[in-house]
Design an enzyme around this catalytic site. Sequence first.
Site, PDB file in Angstrom:
ATOM      1  N   LYS A 181     -33.896  45.589  16.796  1.00  0.00           N
ATOM      2  CA  LYS A 181     -33.833  47.014  16.477  1.00  0.00           C
ATOM      3  C   LYS A 181     -35.095  47.662  17.032  1.00  0.00           C
ATOM      4  CE  LYS A 181     -35.546  49.723  13.612  1.00  0.00           C
ATOM      5  NZ  LYS A 181     -35.761  50.898  14.471  1.00  0.00           N
ATOM      6  N   GLU A 256     -46.690  41.270  12.836  1.00  0.00           N
ATOM      7  CA  GLU A 256     -47.842  41.773  13.595  1.00  0.00           C
ATOM      8  C   GLU A 256     -48.070  43.187  13.092  1.00  0.00           C
ATOM      9  OE1 GLU A 256     -49.530  39.954  15.541  1.00  0.00           O
ATOM     10  OE2 GLU A 256     -48.191  38.406  16.304  1.00  0.00           O
ATOM     11  N   CYS A 290     -52.462  48.645  18.397  1.00  0.00           N
ATOM     12  CA  CYS A 290     -53.022  48.074  17.166  1.00  0.00           C
ATOM     13  C   CYS A 290     -54.285  47.275  17.432  1.00  0.00           C
ATOM     14  CB  CYS A 290     -51.969  47.243  16.445  1.00  0.00           C
ATOM     15  SG  CYS A 290     -51.160  46.098  17.544  1.00  0.00           S
ATOM     16  N   GLU A 387     -56.596  53.279  10.577  1.00  0.00           N
ATOM     17  CA  GLU A 387     -56.400  53.284  12.021  1.00  0.00           C
ATOM     18  C   GLU A 387     -56.130  54.726  12.459  1.00  0.00           C
ATOM     19  OE1 GLU A 387     -53.111  50.628  12.657  1.00  0.00           O
ATOM     20  OE2 GLU A 387     -53.946  49.878  14.513  1.00  0.00           O
TER      21      GLU A 387
HETATM   22  P1  ADP Z   1     -45.306  52.953  13.513  1.00  0.00           P
HETATM   23  O1  ADP Z   1     -46.394  53.552  12.697  1.00  0.00           O
HETATM   24  O2  ADP Z   1     -45.743  52.176  14.700  1.00  0.00           O
HETATM   25  O3  ADP Z   1     -44.159  53.865  13.789  1.00  0.00           O
HETATM   26  P2  ADP Z   1     -43.628  51.625  11.630  1.00  0.00           P
HETATM   27  O4  ADP Z   1     -44.021  50.431  10.845  1.00  0.00           O
HETATM   28  O5  ADP Z   1     -43.319  52.879  10.911  1.00  0.00           O
HETATM   29  O6  ADP Z   1     -44.818  51.782  12.638  1.00  0.00           O
HETATM   30  O7  ADP Z   1     -42.408  51.298  12.581  1.00  0.00           O
HETATM   31  C1  ADP Z   1     -42.255  50.102  13.288  1.00  0.00           C
HETATM   32  C2  ADP Z   1     -40.798  49.763  13.350  1.00  0.00           C
HETATM   33  O8  ADP Z   1     -40.327  49.596  12.015  1.00  0.00           O
HETATM   34  C3  ADP Z   1     -39.908  50.821  13.971  1.00  0.00           C
HETATM   35  O9  ADP Z   1     -38.862  50.168  14.685  1.00  0.00           O
HETATM   36  C4  ADP Z   1     -39.328  51.535  12.775  1.00  0.00           C
HETATM   37  O10 ADP Z   1     -38.080  52.109  13.044  1.00  0.00           O
HETATM   38  C5  ADP Z   1     -39.170  50.392  11.813  1.00  0.00           C
HETATM   39  N1  ADP Z   1     -39.117  50.770  10.392  1.00  0.00           N
HETATM   40  C6  ADP Z   1     -39.808  51.733   9.749  1.00  0.00           C
HETATM   41  N2  ADP Z   1     -39.469  51.765   8.441  1.00  0.00           N
HETATM   42  C7  ADP Z   1     -38.533  50.789   8.249  1.00  0.00           C
HETATM   43  C8  ADP Z   1     -37.800  50.312   7.121  1.00  0.00           C
HETATM   44  N3  ADP Z   1     -37.947  50.820   5.914  1.00  0.00           N
HETATM   45  N4  ADP Z   1     -36.912  49.303   7.344  1.00  0.00           N
HETATM   46  C9  ADP Z   1     -36.758  48.755   8.558  1.00  0.00           C
HETATM   47  N5  ADP Z   1     -37.425  49.164   9.641  1.00  0.00           N
HETATM   48  C10 ADP Z   1     -38.312  50.160   9.498  1.00  0.00           C
END
Ligand code: ADP
Length: 484
Positions: A181, A256, A290, A387
């Site tokens: 995903k 990560e 990161c 960050e």
């Molecule tokens: P960033 O700050 O880099 O956007 P996130 O942790 O929000 O970091 O997002 C990283 C990935 O996790 C993306 O693919 C995002 O769609 C997914 N993501 C964010 N929230 C959820 C969740 N509750 N369940 C599954 N995937 C998630």
Amino acid sequence: MVQLANPALLRDGGLIDGAWRQARSGETVAVTNPADGSVVGPVPRFSAQEVEQAIEAAEAAFGPWSQRAARERSAILKRWFELIVANADDLAAIMTAEQGKPLAEAKGEIVYAASFIEWFAEEAKRVYGDVIPAPQTDKRLIVLKQPVGICAAITPWNFPAAMITRKAAPALAAGCVMIVKPAEQTPLTALAIGQLAIEAGLPAGVLQIVTGEARTIGGVLTASDKVRKLSFTGSTEVGRILMAQCAPTIKRVSLELGGNAPFIVFDDADIEAAVVGAIASKYRNAGQTCVCANRLYVQSGIYDAFARRLAEEVAKLPVGAGTEKGVLIGPLIDDDAIAKVERHVEDAVSKGAHIVLGGKRHPLGGTFYEPTVITGVTPDMVVAREETFGPVAPLFRFETEEEVIAMANDTEFGLAAYFYTENARRTWRVAEALEYGMVGHNTGLISNEVAPFGGVKQSGIGREGSKYGIEEYLEIKYLCSAVR
Ligand code: ADP
């Protein structure tokens, strides 16, 4: 529209069971260009049921894929690698359009992303077990390495290609199958790489890419007892949620997560080298990685000289759309990202920091932010703890090695750290004292496919790349055979 030599790389469907599919509901999610807000393309918003279908397809694909000879899997991965390299310009154009990073940097990421596939195509052939000398003469003890099974990957927008290949390549090499995903901001790079996987001859269901709403897809993938592993790259906050969601089915996890990288410059450092390293580490991807230096600690004796030289060099970094020639700093990914950078800078200034360069939105508007250098930064400021994920270098002053090690380690994160010194004894002391998974000495760039990438503390679990990376996708089976 993105102009491509190979237009087949720009997909508007998700990859399920070897075919490009639209959501049955017909719903889509628009992908926008952060440089100008234009729509790059739609991708499907798949339902939970459609993600379940991908899991079924993965289940069907796993047996045959895992039973192939390692050299066959290796050959397909090698073809995939070659196709990615051959299509690097198109892939970079797609990436710049949806992510914003300068074209040259995007192409660099494509080459970096491909390197993981080449590496793990080779490692696929080197998954060795063990024969253990038995405590009794009538037993033979064998260790077999077997693929974990169906794996899920959830990836971020800052490296739209490399964060996928760094997971998919070792998984597929080990004989696992994977459902990816991608981040909602950058699914088109992922889908283009999926198209090349098909062209390379990857069988249906071995690599699938599902787009849409993160929580829905993440919910299905983590809840399924058929999915045996989750590999996630993203924020610590979301990593924590996903790890909890994986707990009921005791899934293996590789995480990560966030960093808060210290970049330490001692009085005995080569200042010019430290300036070059700081720029490479801090301003790459407009500060949105990161492992970007987040806190720059500079020793008193060279603080002023370093600040002056850094500001002089940062002032030369051209800002603009990633498609413009010579640009080194693109837009930030979205409005939330620039709002966070503004908040961090305002907080620092309100507590007494001094802006040497930049410190505000760029005249280009949108999500462009001026490359910034701030001095007089202290541990009570937000930039010390969070960050920033933007082109802002906050300079802290320190007096002693002991003091800076304590400050560098005073964080729940432990991904990357950097330090500059010409003193050999200090090098070992500092390298060993830093509580980080990766340490750069006299360099601001540490990532490559042959080295283990990963963090300690709340920056994550597991390692990617290197000879260790494939172990994350292998189970150990112990066989005890009685010989009489
Ligand atoms: P960033 O700050 O880099 O956007 P996130 O942790 O929000 O970091 O997002 C990283 C990935 O996790 C993306 O693919 C995002 O769609 C997914 N993501 C964010 N929230 C959820 C969740 N509750 N369940 C599954 N995937 C998630």
